[in-house]
Every structure is written in structure tokens, then in C-alpha cells.
Design a protein around this motif. Structure first.
Motif, PDB file in Angstrom:
ATOM      1  N   ARG A 208       0.833  -1.205   0.000  1.00  0.00           N
ATOM      2  CA  ARG A 208       0.000   0.000   0.000  1.00  0.00           C
ATOM      3  C   ARG A 208       0.867   1.254   0.000  1.00  0.00           C
ATOM      4  O   ARG A 208       0.623   2.203  -0.755  1.00  0.00           O
ATOM      5  CB  ARG A 208      -0.914   0.018   1.223  1.00  0.00           C
ATOM      6  N   ALA A 209       1.888   1.271   0.850  1.00  0.00           N
ATOM      7  CA  ALA A 209       2.755   2.442   0.929  1.00  0.00           C
ATOM      8  C   ALA A 209       3.525   2.651  -0.366  1.00  0.00           C
ATOM      9  O   ALA A 209       3.641   3.782  -0.855  1.00  0.00           O
ATOM     10  CB  ALA A 209       3.713   2.286   2.111  1.00  0.00           C
ATOM     11  N   ALA A 210       4.053   1.568  -0.932  1.00  0.00           N
ATOM     12  CA  ALA A 210       4.844   1.682  -2.161  1.00  0.00           C
ATOM     13  C   ALA A 210       3.980   2.136  -3.329  1.00  0.00           C
ATOM     14  O   ALA A 210       4.400   2.980  -4.138  1.00  0.00           O
ATOM     15  CB  ALA A 210       5.505   0.339  -2.472  1.00  0.00           C
ATOM     16  N   VAL A 211       2.786   1.585  -3.442  1.00  0.00           N
ATOM     17  CA  VAL A 211       1.903   1.949  -4.552  1.00  0.00           C
ATOM     18  C   VAL A 211       1.446   3.396  -4.412  1.00  0.00           C
ATOM     19  O   VAL A 211       1.425   4.152  -5.398  1.00  0.00           O
ATOM     20  CB  VAL A 211       0.699   0.991  -4.608  1.00  0.00           C
ATOM     21  N   ALA A 212       1.087   3.809  -3.212  1.00  0.00           N
ATOM     22  CA  ALA A 212       0.667   5.198  -3.003  1.00  0.00           C
ATOM     23  C   ALA A 212       1.777   6.172  -3.393  1.00  0.00           C
ATOM     24  O   ALA A 212       1.523   7.211  -4.018  1.00  0.00           O
ATOM     25  CB  ALA A 212       0.262   5.412  -1.551  1.00  0.00           C
ATOM     26  N   LYS A 213       3.004   5.826  -3.062  1.00  0.00           N
ATOM     27  CA  LYS A 213       4.143   6.684  -3.385  1.00  0.00           C
ATOM     28  C   LYS A 213       4.372   6.761  -4.887  1.00  0.00           C
ATOM     29  O   LYS A 213       4.892   7.780  -5.403  1.00  0.00           O
ATOM     30  CB  LYS A 213       5.393   6.152  -2.684  1.00  0.00           C
ATOM     31  N   SER A 214       3.971   5.718  -5.611  1.00  0.00           N
ATOM     32  CA  SER A 214       4.216   5.683  -7.064  1.00  0.00           C
ATOM     33  C   SER A 214       3.208   6.506  -7.857  1.00  0.00           C
ATOM     34  O   SER A 214       3.399   6.717  -9.060  1.00  0.00           O
ATOM     35  CB  SER A 214       4.163   4.227  -7.562  1.00  0.00           C
ATOM     36  N   GLN A 215       2.140   6.950  -7.199  1.00  0.00           N
ATOM     37  CA  GLN A 215       1.040   7.599  -7.909  1.00  0.00           C
ATOM     38  C   GLN A 215       1.019   9.111  -7.690  1.00  0.00           C
ATOM     39  O   GLN A 215       1.524   9.614  -6.681  1.00  0.00           O
ATOM     40  CB  GLN A 215      -0.290   7.014  -7.436  1.00  0.00           C
ATOM     41  N   ASP A 216       0.398   9.805  -8.621  1.00  0.00           N
ATOM     42  CA  ASP A 216       0.136  11.233  -8.464  1.00  0.00           C
ATOM     43  C   ASP A 216      -1.251  11.415  -7.849  1.00  0.00           C
ATOM     44  O   ASP A 216      -2.142  10.589  -8.032  1.00  0.00           O
ATOM     45  CB  ASP A 216       0.179  11.935  -9.822  1.00  0.00           C
ATOM     46  N   GLY A 217      -1.419  12.489  -7.122  1.00  0.00           N
ATOM     47  CA  GLY A 217      -2.743  12.826  -6.624  1.00  0.00           C
ATOM     48  C   GLY A 217      -3.168  12.140  -5.347  1.00  0.00           C
ATOM     49  O   GLY A 217      -4.322  12.235  -4.949  1.00  0.00           O
ATOM     50  N   HIS A 218      -2.295  11.411  -4.692  1.00  0.00           N
ATOM     51  CA  HIS A 218      -2.578  10.794  -3.392  1.00  0.00           C
ATOM     52  C   HIS A 218      -3.838   9.928  -3.412  1.00  0.00           C
ATOM     53  O   HIS A 218      -4.787  10.158  -2.651  1.00  0.00           O
ATOM     54  CB  HIS A 218      -2.710  11.862  -2.300  1.00  0.00           C
TER      55      HIS A 218
END
Length: 230
Positions: A208-218
Motif C-alpha cells: 500500500r505504501a509503495a503503490v501510493a508513493k508511485s502515484q500522483d494525486g494521493h
């Protein structure tokens, strides 16, 4: 005649069983009941003098369930304390309550230490006596490493996939509910298999943390674990 794609997808979805909350309401993770049962049966196989029968995991008190912090996968159970229900047979080498306590301890330890399920109750029922102790057999499960190749991080879906498979303990992405990475309305859902030597909840939180960091817009992120290595 071979089933069409829709029929096959329904069969695979039903085969997962319930989608159990993994951790608490804030953790945004779910685990297929089929995967949980595989781990629990593996733990029960190590309990001498006991043979496990039917086994299911469900909400212990549906009224105590709460809303998840992120959108849940389709038809997933809401976060709440879980209940393990199982039938078993045992030898007469020891009092049946003692055999039941050993089995209960093994199931609780596997649910907590291997998976991260919040088990509030274990309900065991004796269904028979064994003439001899059953022969233990090694459980089988997903093996191998991550899927060959690393997705090119071009778009948000590719970046999410690359971030997920980079997390230690992720065996591979899976696609039982559809695409391994589902994007919709500021939310990302990732479906995956975890390794036997990593606690499923810990892997899901790291993903979850890694995927969230990979995305724009939180965006919000949810993880569905469909398989756990044995």
C-alpha cells in the motif's frame, strides 16, 4: 464444451471464498478465505493426533464490523473480529479438551503470525475418534519468485504494478477479480500473492505504501491477497 471467459471468471471468483478483512479498518487489506484456509490447514497438519475436518472463517459479530478506511474489493467483508469454525477428529491418547486446546493454539498462531487476521474466537467441534494418529503431509502452495520481467513504469497502472512487485514478500501479481491493478476514481486496488516466509498483513501494508508513493494525486490504495505460499 469449454466454459466461456465469463463463466470461468465466476468460477474462479467463487473459489476464493469470502474476502476476509486483513488487519483492521485502517489497514486497507483483504485476504481470500481460500488462502487463509490453506495456511490454517498447514498449521493443523503439524498438530499430532488430530485430523482437521471442515474449516471456515467468517465475521465473529457482523454487528461489530466497521467501515474500511478505503474502498473494499467487490463483496469483501467489512473489518471486524473474525471467527474460526472447524470440525476435527482426534485419537484417544489424551483427553479431547487437551487436543482441542493444542489445535486452537496452532490455528490462532498461524492466523496471527503468518497472516495477520484478527481472530476473536475459535469454535472447535469434535466429530470422531481416530484409531491412529494421521500421517502429516506437507501443504503445497504458490512457489517461485515474481513474474518474469518488471513492468515498465510508463502510466499509473504500470507504476503501481512495478511498485507492488518490488516489495519483499510479493511472489507475483494475480488477476482473479480482473486486472492485477484496478484504477478508478482516485483509488487503486492491487491483487497479489505473498511468500510463505512473510506475514501477509505486513506485505500488504508495505505494498500500500509503495503503490501510493508511485502515484500522483494521493489516491487511496487497497490490497487483496489471493494466495499465500505454504
Amino acid at each position: 464444451m469449454a466454459p466461456d471467459g465469463w463463466t470461468q471468471a465466476v468460477r474462479e471468483r467463487l473459489g476464493l471464498g469470502r474476502l476476509l478483512p486483513l488487519g483492521g479498518a485502517a489497514d486497507g487489506a483483504w485476504l481470500a478465505e481460500r488462502a487463509a484456509i490453506g495456511v490454517l490447514r498447514g498449521a493443523a497438519a503439524g498438530v499430532t493426533g488430530v485430523c482437521l475436518g471442515t474449516l471456515r472463517v467468517a465475521l465473529g459479530d457482523p454487528g461489530a464490523a466497521v467501515a474500511p478506511a478505503v474502498p473494499a474489493p467487490p463483496s469483501a467483508l467489512p473489518p471486524g473480529p473474525l471467527r474460526i469454525e472447524a470440525d476435527f477428529a482426534a485419537t484417544a491418547d489424551e483427553p479431547l479438551p487437551q487436543a482441542a486446546w493444542r489445535l486452537r493454539d496452532a490455528l490462532l498462531a498461524a492466523a496471527s503470525d503468518r497472516l495477520g487476521l484478527a481472530i476473536a474466537e475459535v469454535d472447535l467441534r469434535v466429530t470422531g475418534l481416530l484409531d491412529a494418529a494421521p500421517v502429516s503431509t506437507a501443504a503445497t502452495g504458490p512457489t517461485g519468485g515474481n513474474a518474469p520481467g518488471t513492468p515498465r513504469p510508463d502510466g499509473p497502472r504500470e507504476r503501481a504494478a512495478a511498485a507492488a512487485v518490488s516489495v519483499p514478500g510479493v511472489l507475483r501479481l494475480t488477476s482473479t477479480l480482473g486486472a492485477p491493478v484496478h484504477l478508478a476514481d482516485g483509488h487503486v486496488r492491487v491483487e497479489l500473492a505473498t511468500a510463505a516466509d512473510h506475514r501477509a498483513l505486513d506485505v500488504a501494508l508495505a505494498v500500500r505504501a509503495a503503490v501510493a508513493k508511485s502515484q500522483d494525486g494521493h489516491p487511496t490504495v487497497a490490497v487483496l491477497v489471493t494466495e499465500v505460499g505454504q
